[in-house]
Design a protein around this motif. Structure first.
Motif, mmCIF file in Angstrom:
data_model
loop_
_atom_site.group_PDB
_atom_site.id
_atom_site.type_symbol
_atom_site.label_atom_id
_atom_site.label_comp_id
_atom_site.label_asym_id
_atom_site.label_seq_id
_atom_site.Cartn_x
_atom_site.Cartn_y
_atom_site.Cartn_z
ATOM 1 N N GLY A 144 0.664 -1.649 0.306
ATOM 2 C CA GLY A 144 -0.214 -0.227 0.216
ATOM 3 C C GLY A 144 0.588 1.550 0.102
ATOM 4 N N GLN A 145 1.556 0.811 0.122
ATOM 5 C CA GLN A 145 2.824 2.650 1.237
ATOM 6 C C GLN A 145 3.678 2.711 -0.761
ATOM 7 O OE1 GLN A 145 5.191 0.481 4.170
ATOM 8 N NE2 GLN A 145 4.273 2.407 5.709
ATOM 9 N N LYS A 146 3.815 1.511 -0.951
ATOM 10 C CA LYS A 146 4.529 1.942 -2.557
ATOM 11 C C LYS A 146 3.420 2.730 -4.204
ATOM 12 C CE LYS A 146 7.631 -2.294 -1.961
ATOM 13 N NZ LYS A 146 7.902 -3.559 -2.564
ATOM 14 N N GLN A 147 2.026 1.917 -3.001
ATOM 15 C CA GLN A 147 1.627 2.889 -4.472
ATOM 16 C C GLN A 147 0.932 4.453 -3.909
ATOM 17 O OE1 GLN A 147 -0.005 1.194 -6.634
ATOM 18 N NE2 GLN A 147 -1.345 -0.695 -6.104
ATOM 19 N N TRP A 148 1.015 4.748 -2.830
ATOM 20 C CA TRP A 148 0.776 5.816 -2.369
ATOM 21 C C TRP A 148 2.494 6.898 -2.927
ATOM 22 C CZ3 TRP A 148 0.011 4.675 3.455
ATOM 23 C CH2 TRP A 148 -1.267 3.912 3.686
ATOM 24 N N LEU A 149 3.412 5.955 -2.692
ATOM 25 C CA LEU A 149 4.243 6.793 -3.215
ATOM 26 C C LEU A 149 4.194 6.653 -4.633
ATOM 27 C CD1 LEU A 149 7.522 7.810 -2.637
ATOM 28 C CD2 LEU A 149 8.650 5.131 -3.222
ATOM 29 N N LEU A 161 -5.272 12.786 -13.626
ATOM 30 C CA LEU A 161 -4.839 11.583 -13.134
ATOM 31 C C LEU A 161 -5.166 10.496 -13.611
ATOM 32 C CD1 LEU A 161 -1.661 10.783 -11.755
ATOM 33 C CD2 LEU A 161 -2.683 11.162 -9.646
ATOM 34 N N LEU A 162 -4.855 9.238 -14.145
ATOM 35 C CA LEU A 162 -5.984 7.718 -14.446
ATOM 36 C C LEU A 162 -5.114 7.330 -13.843
ATOM 37 C CD1 LEU A 162 -5.231 7.871 -18.417
ATOM 38 C CD2 LEU A 162 -7.081 9.238 -16.761
ATOM 39 N N VAL A 163 -6.094 6.942 -12.339
ATOM 40 C CA VAL A 163 -5.345 5.429 -11.493
ATOM 41 C C VAL A 163 -6.252 3.256 -11.904
ATOM 42 C CG1 VAL A 163 -4.859 5.334 -9.354
ATOM 43 C CG2 VAL A 163 -5.246 7.047 -9.808
ATOM 44 N N ASP A 164 -4.976 3.110 -12.102
ATOM 45 C CA ASP A 164 -5.550 1.927 -11.953
ATOM 46 C C ASP A 164 -6.243 1.029 -10.908
ATOM 47 O OD1 ASP A 164 -6.803 -0.177 -13.621
ATOM 48 O OD2 ASP A 164 -5.063 -0.791 -14.618
ATOM 49 N N GLU A 165 -6.689 0.312 -10.633
ATOM 50 C CA GLU A 165 -7.168 -0.448 -9.140
ATOM 51 C C GLU A 165 -6.150 -0.070 -8.428
ATOM 52 O OE1 GLU A 165 -8.156 -4.417 -10.567
ATOM 53 O OE2 GLU A 165 -8.475 -4.348 -12.490
ATOM 54 N N PRO A 166 -6.418 0.872 -7.775
ATOM 55 C CA PRO A 166 -5.254 1.402 -6.717
ATOM 56 C C PRO A 166 -5.532 0.582 -5.052
ATOM 57 C CG PRO A 166 -6.658 3.446 -7.030
ATOM 58 C CD PRO A 166 -7.025 2.635 -7.637
ATOM 59 N N ALA A 167 -7.008 0.093 -5.408
ATOM 60 C CA ALA A 167 -7.504 -0.355 -3.986
ATOM 61 C C ALA A 167 -6.904 -2.187 -3.998
ATOM 62 C CB ALA A 167 -8.650 -1.088 -3.676
ATOM 63 N N ALA A 168 -6.602 -2.823 -5.018
ATOM 64 C CA ALA A 168 -5.782 -4.265 -5.270
ATOM 65 C C ALA A 168 -4.484 -5.090 -4.339
ATOM 66 C CB ALA A 168 -5.642 -4.663 -6.813
ATOM 67 N N GLY A 169 -5.272 -5.320 -3.342
ATOM 68 C CA GLY A 169 -3.813 -6.373 -2.498
ATOM 69 C C GLY A 169 -3.996 -5.274 -1.171
ATOM 70 N N MET A 170 -4.751 -4.052 -1.571
ATOM 71 C CA MET A 170 -4.518 -3.469 0.164
ATOM 72 C C MET A 170 -5.188 -3.749 1.215
ATOM 73 S SD MET A 170 -4.308 0.441 -0.818
ATOM 74 C CE MET A 170 -3.138 1.505 -2.455
ATOM 75 N N THR A 171 -5.144 -3.764 2.671
ATOM 76 C CA THR A 171 -5.042 -3.591 3.859
ATOM 77 C C THR A 171 -6.578 -2.666 3.675
ATOM 78 O OG1 THR A 171 -4.301 -2.443 5.077
ATOM 79 C CG2 THR A 171 -2.831 -4.762 5.522
ATOM 80 N N PRO A 172 -7.564 -3.035 4.532
ATOM 81 C CA PRO A 172 -8.760 -2.192 5.167
ATOM 82 C C PRO A 172 -7.759 -1.146 5.400
ATOM 83 C CG PRO A 172 -8.855 -4.278 5.405
ATOM 84 C CD PRO A 172 -8.102 -3.947 5.420
ATOM 85 N N GLU A 173 -7.143 -0.373 6.116
ATOM 86 C CA GLU A 173 -6.786 1.013 6.853
ATOM 87 C C GLU A 173 -6.303 1.646 5.094
ATOM 88 O OE1 GLU A 173 -6.278 -2.360 8.173
ATOM 89 O OE2 GLU A 173 -7.204 -2.272 10.155
ATOM 90 N N GLU A 174 -5.168 0.350 4.425
ATOM 91 C CA GLU A 174 -4.734 1.096 3.189
ATOM 92 C C GLU A 174 -5.871 1.878 2.756
ATOM 93 O OE1 GLU A 174 0.033 -1.301 3.339
ATOM 94 O OE2 GLU A 174 -1.602 -2.386 2.112
#
Length: 249
Positions: free
Chosen positions: A154-159, A172-185
């Motif tokens: 998740g942190q890498k996605q944010w970075l 900004l086009l963002v492709d499936e940002p939530a994939a593989g993240m914890t609920p908090e992330e």
């Protein structure tokens, strides 16, 4: 004048690959400060839509205009499109893992990129200040000296979102940002995207309906390369056609 003038207009766009029509007379608009979610079943044309906007794929017919006055994106190559202010984040995070978070962000800052500029670049206080502000915005203020390879998924996605924001894109086009993240992330990612959309257009392609609901934005549903429905999350999830082709699966 509208409070939120149109930034991107896709009009009558179609593209066929080996006899398969991936995009079929697609038309939609995105405002200049807007958060938009794009959903739809596999094969609906979501990735091809992003490929067309960013210059990776050329459509057979139609128009794609951006900004004011409207620039014809179909006459521009990928790097020119990036330079006019369109950024894209792919599903898998792509960061320089052997560099610190700080170095990733400082390298991404919008600067002249001529060979001489790169050779003689010296960071100044304003660059450091921009990086610190960005790091706070993406929830990595306390991770600046950490190697990027040590971050969670998740942190890498944010970075990577931060590295794109460092380029100051207007779309900004963002492709499936939530994939593989914890609920908090995922919750933090929602906050980052909503904050970014206060000053630019952010288009999120996503499958996770709970995540889309949390974004609380206008939703465009694609099916067979065209817009099937558009409106609030409640509106599209109650649309019988959307239930039949997507939500009922």
């Amino acid at each position: 004048m509208s409070k939120n003038p149109t930034l991107l207009e896709v009009s009558g766009v179609s593209v066929t690959f080996d006899g398969f029509r991936a995009i079929n007379n697609l038309s939609f608009q995105i405002g200049s400060a807007e958060l938009r979610a794009v959903i739809g079943p596999n094969g609906a044309g979501k990735t091809t839509m992003m490929d067309i906007i960013t210059g990776k794929t050329r459509p057979d017919t139609g128009k794609v205009t951006y900004g004011r006055p409207g620039k014809n994106l179909l006459k521009m190559n990928e790097s020119a499109i990036a330079r006019v202010g369109i950024g894209r984040k792919f599903q898998r995070p792509s960061v320089f893992e052997s560099q610190t978070v700080f170095d990733n962000l400082i390298m991404a800052l919008k600067k002249s990129r001529s060979p001489l500029d790169v050779v003689f670049y010296r960071r100044d206080d304003s660059d450091v200040s921009k990086v610190e502000k960005l790091a706070a915005e993406i929830g990595l203020a306390d991770q600046l000296q950490r190697l990027s390879g040590e971050l969670s998924h998740g942190q890498k996605q944010w970075l990577e979102i931060g590295m794109l924001l460092a380029q100051d894109p207007q779309l900004l086009l963002v492709d499936e940002p939530a994939a593989g993240m914890t609920p908090e992330e995922r919750e933090k990612t929602t906050d980052i995207l909503r904050k970014a959309a206060e000053t630019r257009a952010v288009v999120v392609v996503e499958h996770d309906m709970e995540f889309v609901r949390r974004l609380d934005c206008r939703v465009t549903v694609l099916h067979e390369g065209a817009v099937l429905a558009e409106g609030s999350i409640d509106h599209v999830t109650q649309d019988q056609a959307v239930i039949d082709v997507y939500l009922g699966r």
